[in-house]
Design an enzyme around this catalytic site. Structure first.
Site, short mmCIF file in Angstrom:
data_model
loop_
_atom_site.label_atom_id
_atom_site.label_comp_id
_atom_site.label_asym_id
_atom_site.label_seq_id
_atom_site.Cartn_x
_atom_site.Cartn_y
_atom_site.Cartn_z
N ASP A 1 0.86 -1.17 0.00
CA ASP A 1 0.00 0.00 0.00
C ASP A 1 0.90 1.23 0.00
O ASP A 1 2.00 1.21 0.55
CB ASP A 1 -0.90 -0.03 1.25
CG ASP A 1 -1.99 1.01 1.16
OD1 ASP A 1 -2.12 1.67 0.10
OD2 ASP A 1 -2.72 1.17 2.15
N SER A 2 0.42 2.29 -0.61
CA SER A 2 1.24 3.50 -0.76
C SER A 2 1.44 4.24 0.55
O SER A 2 2.36 5.04 0.68
CB SER A 2 0.57 4.44 -1.74
OG SER A 2 -0.68 4.88 -1.21
N GLY A 3 0.55 4.01 1.48
CA GLY A 3 0.63 4.75 2.74
C GLY A 3 -0.36 5.89 2.82
O GLY A 3 -0.47 6.55 3.85
N PHE B 1 -3.56 5.88 3.11
CA PHE B 1 -4.54 5.66 4.17
C PHE B 1 -3.95 5.96 5.55
O PHE B 1 -4.58 6.60 6.39
CB PHE B 1 -5.03 4.20 4.11
CG PHE B 1 -6.09 3.89 5.13
CD1 PHE B 1 -7.38 4.32 4.97
CD2 PHE B 1 -5.78 3.15 6.28
CE1 PHE B 1 -8.36 4.04 5.92
CE2 PHE B 1 -6.74 2.87 7.23
CZ PHE B 1 -8.04 3.30 7.04
N ASP C 1 -7.62 -7.32 1.27
CA ASP C 1 -6.70 -7.37 2.41
C ASP C 1 -7.48 -6.86 3.60
O ASP C 1 -8.41 -6.07 3.46
CB ASP C 1 -5.48 -6.47 2.20
CG ASP C 1 -5.81 -5.02 2.52
OD1 ASP C 1 -5.51 -4.59 3.65
OD2 ASP C 1 -6.38 -4.31 1.66
N CYS D 1 -10.91 -28.05 10.04
CA CYS D 1 -9.68 -27.36 9.63
C CYS D 1 -8.48 -28.25 9.93
O CYS D 1 -8.44 -28.91 10.97
CB CYS D 1 -9.55 -26.04 10.40
SG CYS D 1 -8.03 -25.13 10.05
N CYS E 1 -5.25 -27.06 10.02
CA CYS E 1 -4.07 -26.25 10.32
C CYS E 1 -3.38 -26.83 11.56
O CYS E 1 -3.95 -27.64 12.29
CB CYS E 1 -4.43 -24.78 10.50
SG CYS E 1 -5.07 -24.34 12.13
N CYS F 1 -5.49 -26.57 14.78
CA CYS F 1 -6.65 -27.46 14.91
C CYS F 1 -6.27 -28.93 14.96
O CYS F 1 -6.98 -29.74 15.57
CB CYS F 1 -7.64 -27.19 13.77
SG CYS F 1 -8.32 -25.52 13.88
N HIS G 1 -4.61 -20.10 12.73
CA HIS G 1 -5.88 -20.70 12.33
C HIS G 1 -6.71 -19.72 11.49
O HIS G 1 -7.28 -20.10 10.47
CB HIS G 1 -6.71 -21.15 13.53
CG HIS G 1 -8.11 -21.42 13.14
ND1 HIS G 1 -8.48 -22.57 12.45
CD2 HIS G 1 -9.23 -20.64 13.20
CE1 HIS G 1 -9.76 -22.49 12.14
NE2 HIS G 1 -10.24 -21.33 12.59
ZN LIG Z 1 -7.40 -24.37 12.07
#
Ligand SMILES: [Zn+2]
Length: 395
Positions: free
Chosen positions: A90-92, A94, A282, A320, A322, A325, A351
């Site tokens: 991002d350019s900054g 914001f 994002d 999930c 991951c 989990c 997660h």
């Molecule tokens: Zn998970």
């Protein structure tokens, strides 16, 4: 470079691919936020393990700390943080308009004081392109003026004129940066390699005013960008107004370019925006909520600090796979948060990033097989019952 692969027959959803010099990004996709060259608590290996294809970092924060020279000496942001996948910066704009102090907006740029130590900076559209080139961003963003909500039409119009002017100057600086090995900023030596594979996205502003949004799109298309972002949304306006603004904006964007909705959002915002034709997102929502003890699961939000999890030896999300989990129970996670152990923050962040990566993968699969409209409904059925307060604070 964006390639449109398929359009959904029931909605405006699109299946596509962005090719960068650091790899491909299947779209729709979500970028975890690595504000200061780190997706908080997670390593690049963690991100890859859950299927993250692209991350976002932020020029404003990196300009303040550690500064251009440190990252340049490291060989660019990818090497500095050991992430070899695509990076969008991002350019900054914001952050300058939401975080920085004593801001003075001038037509040639913005003067501001760092929110960290008060030191003064002056940035221009050209210097921000130059800085993003130092970072080695795969996708750079133009400097824009972000207006608050609500904002009077008269001021929104003035800000849009400046944003369009800055977009034009950013494009010129970008072409110069691509074709030249010298740089705008005199404080650093020339010598960057000639690399034409990075992209520049324009940012559609105009508040919640349809006439200004339409004008912004037209003017940006006239300048010509590799992709188009929609900025200035999810800044406090009612949800319906955000969707209405998307409705008048997204369809005007060219089919053959990436469409990026900045700073959004929740699972319900994402499926709503995908169904309107957005490709990438994002947001700090998954990581910030993870650190606060809120998990996104296939059954809805789970607040892990809640006492009901104390004796729950099941997985955080049974659907999930991951690391969190597969290996730990809700009871253990509840304990980690109760005793403020950092591992809890890390496991819930991991997660949540995994949940978002899987959400985007499932969106892509559903567009591919024609069932996106049903998939969207299933997400809304789960998540509209548990509205998550939009986090309006800046990244
Ligand atoms: Zn998970």
């Amino acid at each position: 470079m964006y390639t449109l692969l398929k359009k959904d027959k029931n909605t405006e959803a699109r299946l596509g691919k962005i090719i960068t010099s650091h790899g491909e990004v299947d779209t729709p996709n979500f970028m975890p936020v690595g504000t200061s060259a780190s997706v908080k608590t997670l390593t690049p290996q963690d991100l890859k393990s859950v299927g993250t294809q692209i991350i976002l970092s932020n020029a404003y924060h990196l300009l303040l700390r550690p500064g251009a020279q440190i990252i340049e000496n490291a060989g660019g942001l990818h090497k500095f943080m050991n992430w070899d996948g695509p990076i969008l910066t991002d350019s900054g704009g914001f952050q300058v308009f939401s975080l920085a102090q004593l801001r003075k907006i001038k037509d040639d740029g913005v003067e501001f004081q760092s929110h960290i130590d008060g030191s003064k900076y002056f940035i221009t559209p050209e210097s921000i392109i130059d800085f993003q080139k130092v970072l080695g961003s795969d996708i750079m963003m133009v400097l824009d003026e972000c207006i608050p909500y609500p904002c009077e039409h008269d001021y929104a119009k003035i800000a849009l004129k400046r944003t369009t002017d800055w977009a034009r100057r950013s494009k010129e600086a970008f072409i110069f940066a691509k074709e030249s090995t010298t740089r705008y900023l005199p404080c650093r030596q020339a010598g960057a390699s000639r690399d034409t594979r990075y992209e520049l996205f324009g940012i559609v502003q105009g508040g919640t005013y349809p006439d200004l949004r339409k004008q912004a799109v037209k003017e940006l298309i006239d300048i010509g960008f590799d992709g188009y972002a929609i900025g200035g949304l999810s800044v406090g306006e009612p949800t319906e107004l955000m969707y209405e603004t998307l409705d008048v904006t997204v369809n005007l964007l060219p089919d053959d370019k990436t469409r990026y909705l900045m700073g959004v959002g929740t699972p319900q915002d994402i499926v709503e925006a995908v169904s309107r034709g957005i490709d990438i997102f994002d947001c700090v929502v998954p990581t910030r909520n993870g650190r606060n003890g809120t998990a996104f699961t296939t059954e809805g939000l789970v607040k892990i600090r809640n006492a009901k999890h104390k004796n729950d030896y099941s997985a955080l999300d049974k659907n999930c796979d991951c690391e969190c989990c597969k290996n730990y129970t809700r009871s253990y996670l509840n304990h980690l948060f109760n005793v403020n152990e950092i591992l809890g923050l890390r496991l819930l962040s991991l997660h949540n990033v995994s949940f978002y990566a899987t959400l985007m993968k499932n969106i892509r699969c559903s567009i591919e097989d024609g069932s996106f409209i049903d998939f969207k409904k299933s997400i809304l059925d789960i998540y509209e019952k548990q509205p998550l307060k939009r986090d309006l604070s800046s990244i």
